[in-house]
Design an enzyme around this catalytic site. Structure first.
Site, PDB file in Angstrom:
ATOM      1  N   PHE A  13      35.383 -16.448 -34.131  1.00  0.00           N
ATOM      2  CA  PHE A  13      35.236 -17.090 -32.823  1.00  0.00           C
ATOM      3  C   PHE A  13      36.517 -17.843 -32.459  1.00  0.00           C
ATOM      4  CE2 PHE A  13      32.432 -19.759 -29.848  1.00  0.00           C
ATOM      5  CZ  PHE A  13      32.419 -18.752 -28.899  1.00  0.00           C
ATOM      6  N   LYS A 130      44.059  -5.729 -36.241  1.00  0.00           N
ATOM      7  CA  LYS A 130      45.031  -4.662 -36.496  1.00  0.00           C
ATOM      8  C   LYS A 130      45.121  -4.249 -37.958  1.00  0.00           C
ATOM      9  CE  LYS A 130      47.049  -7.617 -33.916  1.00  0.00           C
ATOM     10  NZ  LYS A 130      47.885  -8.558 -33.165  1.00  0.00           N
ATOM     11  N   GLU A 154      40.353  -0.576 -28.957  1.00  0.00           N
ATOM     12  CA  GLU A 154      41.348  -0.610 -27.875  1.00  0.00           C
ATOM     13  C   GLU A 154      42.272  -1.822 -27.976  1.00  0.00           C
ATOM     14  OE1 GLU A 154      41.949   1.611 -25.050  1.00  0.00           O
ATOM     15  OE2 GLU A 154      43.693   0.318 -25.276  1.00  0.00           O
ATOM     16  N   VAL A 157      46.348  -2.694 -29.651  1.00  0.00           N
ATOM     17  CA  VAL A 157      47.665  -2.505 -29.026  1.00  0.00           C
ATOM     18  C   VAL A 157      47.530  -2.843 -27.537  1.00  0.00           C
ATOM     19  CG1 VAL A 157      49.471  -0.813 -28.463  1.00  0.00           C
ATOM     20  CG2 VAL A 157      48.328  -0.699 -30.675  1.00  0.00           C
ATOM     21  N   GLY A 211      47.316 -18.814 -26.364  1.00  0.00           N
ATOM     22  CA  GLY A 211      46.501 -17.882 -27.150  1.00  0.00           C
ATOM     23  C   GLY A 211      47.151 -16.528 -27.359  1.00  0.00           C
ATOM     24  N   ASP A 225      54.046  -8.105 -36.334  1.00  0.00           N
ATOM     25  CA  ASP A 225      52.951  -7.695 -35.443  1.00  0.00           C
ATOM     26  C   ASP A 225      53.313  -6.417 -34.684  1.00  0.00           C
ATOM     27  OD1 ASP A 225      50.338  -8.455 -33.933  1.00  0.00           O
ATOM     28  OD2 ASP A 225      51.811  -8.110 -32.345  1.00  0.00           O
ATOM     29  N   LYS A 229      51.719  -2.521 -35.090  1.00  0.00           N
ATOM     30  CA  LYS A 229      51.275  -1.733 -33.938  1.00  0.00           C
ATOM     31  C   LYS A 229      51.959  -0.358 -33.937  1.00  0.00           C
ATOM     32  CE  LYS A 229      50.005  -5.744 -31.181  1.00  0.00           C
ATOM     33  NZ  LYS A 229      50.539  -6.898 -30.466  1.00  0.00           N
TER      34      LYS A 229
HETATM   35  N1  HSE Z   1      50.139 -11.928 -31.253  1.00  0.00           N
HETATM   36  C1  HSE Z   1      49.970 -10.703 -30.535  1.00  0.00           C
HETATM   37  C2  HSE Z   1      51.017 -10.632 -29.446  1.00  0.00           C
HETATM   38  C3  HSE Z   1      48.584 -10.657 -29.975  1.00  0.00           C
HETATM   39  O1  HSE Z   1      51.649 -11.652 -29.153  1.00  0.00           O
HETATM   40  O2  HSE Z   1      51.232  -9.570 -28.887  1.00  0.00           O
HETATM   41  C4  HSE Z   1      48.183  -9.329 -29.421  1.00  0.00           C
HETATM   42  O3  HSE Z   1      48.144  -8.335 -30.410  1.00  0.00           O
END
Ligand code: HSE
Length: 350
Positions: A13, A130, A154, A157, A211, A225, A229
């Site tokens: 959450f 991911k 979905e 990415v 966020g 990250d 991806k």
């Molecule tokens: N931390 C990732 C970004 C979140 O900034 O793209 C989305 O995958």
């Protein structure tokens, strides 16, 4: 219109889980009237924000009010509080498990265990996590098929901007030979803000507040990250079987405001470019900062907006531009996957 009530369990959450529940709080009537989709959110498990289970359904508006006012849902007025994530995965009372715990790129845990357990217990799974998809896509897909349920992701990415299902569903049948673009919202936001004069540190703090960043933002700024991806793009959309160790990776931590300004003076912008290229039977993936000309389409993708160009045999290049991160934006990915499950189970009709 015939309707169906789906019983949903939510694991995690944080940013994405809250974004998804915020959408549920606002769209209940629209989802019912437009799609015949009704839901009961019967359980949430999060070791920090709190866990609660009520077979009659939790009220999304009350959950959001508690999060906004107290930062957790420990005082939710009804239901059992003695549940954990595995209760959700195993409950006979749940049709769809939404797994949105933080990404762990090394082990995939705890998400990998949650997804395996939910699929084994014949729950459809929707995730934006991911780690499990990058590490175990084929195993999880087989497990879903074996148990007659769906696994959809979905949001891994470009958040809710169509990318995975754009290729798997809307462009079904194409071969993708190359994918190129910007796939991390946090770093693109930081580079944009540095151009506007913010320091790297302040820009990162702002990305965390909004966020966009991972639980540990090192994953964003060091390029991990984006790299994970590229692994997902290679393995899910291009038939590859690469790991994160196969990705040539460099982040943005060495880039200064002066670098950003100098590039701009030369009519260029620094962008963290992800690239996946098929070469014969092998696939090469990279993530690195590059200076792109200001008239290049990727140069004008700013803030937490991301972009991907898929080079395909039947359509040539297809480009999608849209949000790459964010609470509501990733919540939308979860919603679209759940509605897709609803659509399939209802026989392709809304
Ligand atoms: N931390 C990732 C970004 C979140 O900034 O793209 C989305 O995958």
């Amino acid at each position: 219109m015939s309707t169906k009530t789906w019983r949903i369990g939510l694991i995690g959450f944080g940013n994405v889980g809250q974004g998804f529940v915020r959408i549920l709080a606002n769209k209940r009537d629209i989802l019912k009237n437009r799609y015949g989709f009704e839901f009961k959110l019967v359980g949430i498990a999060d070791p920090i924000k709190g866990s609660v289970y009520d077979p009659d359904g939790l009220d999304p508006k009350t959950l959001i009010k508690l999060i906004d006012e107290k930062g957790n849902i420990k005082d939710y007025p009804k239901g059992r509080k003695d549940i954990d994530s595995l209760t959700i995965c195993r409950s006979d009372d749940i049709d769809i498990v939404v797994e949105v715990t933080p990404t762990n790129i090394k082990t995939g845990e705890p998400g990998l265990t949650h997804i395996r357990e939910a699929l084994k217990n014949k729950k459809h799974v929707v995730t934006s996590n991911k780690g499990p998809i990058a590490l175990a896509y084929r195993e999880l897909k087989e497990l879903a098929v074996k148990n007659g349920v769906m696994l959809r992701f979905e949001g891994v990415v470009l958040s809710g901007t169509p990318s995975i299902n754009l290729v798997l569903e809307s462009m079904a049948g194409v071969d993708v030979s190359k994918v190129e673009g910007i796939v991390n919202g946090t770093t693109n936001f930081i580079l944009t803000k540095m151009e506007e004069g913010l320091t790297y540190e302040d820009a990162l703090k702002e990305a965390q507040r909004l966020g966009y960043a991972e639980a540990d933002p090192t994953a964003d700024v060091e390029g991990w990250d984006a790299a994970i991806k590229t692994v997902i793009i290679a393995n899910v959309l291009m038939g590859g079987s690469i790991t994160i160790n196969d990705v040539e990776r460099e982040g943005i931590t060495k880039i200064t405001r002066e670098d950003v300004r100098r590039a701009l003076n030369n009519r260029k912008r620094i962008k963290l470019i992800a690239r996946v290229v098929r070469e014969g039977d092998s696939i090469k993936a990279s993530v690195k900062p590059e200076e792109v000309d200001l008239n290049h389409p990727l140069a004008n993708v700013m803030g937490a907006i991301n972009a991907l160009t898929f080079y395909t045999d039947h359509l040539g290049p297809v480009t999608i531009i849209g949000p790459g991160a964010g609470r509501i934006e990733t919540g939308q990915a979860i919603l679209s996957d759940i509605l897709a499950i609803h659509r399939y189970i209802m026989g392709g009709r809304y």
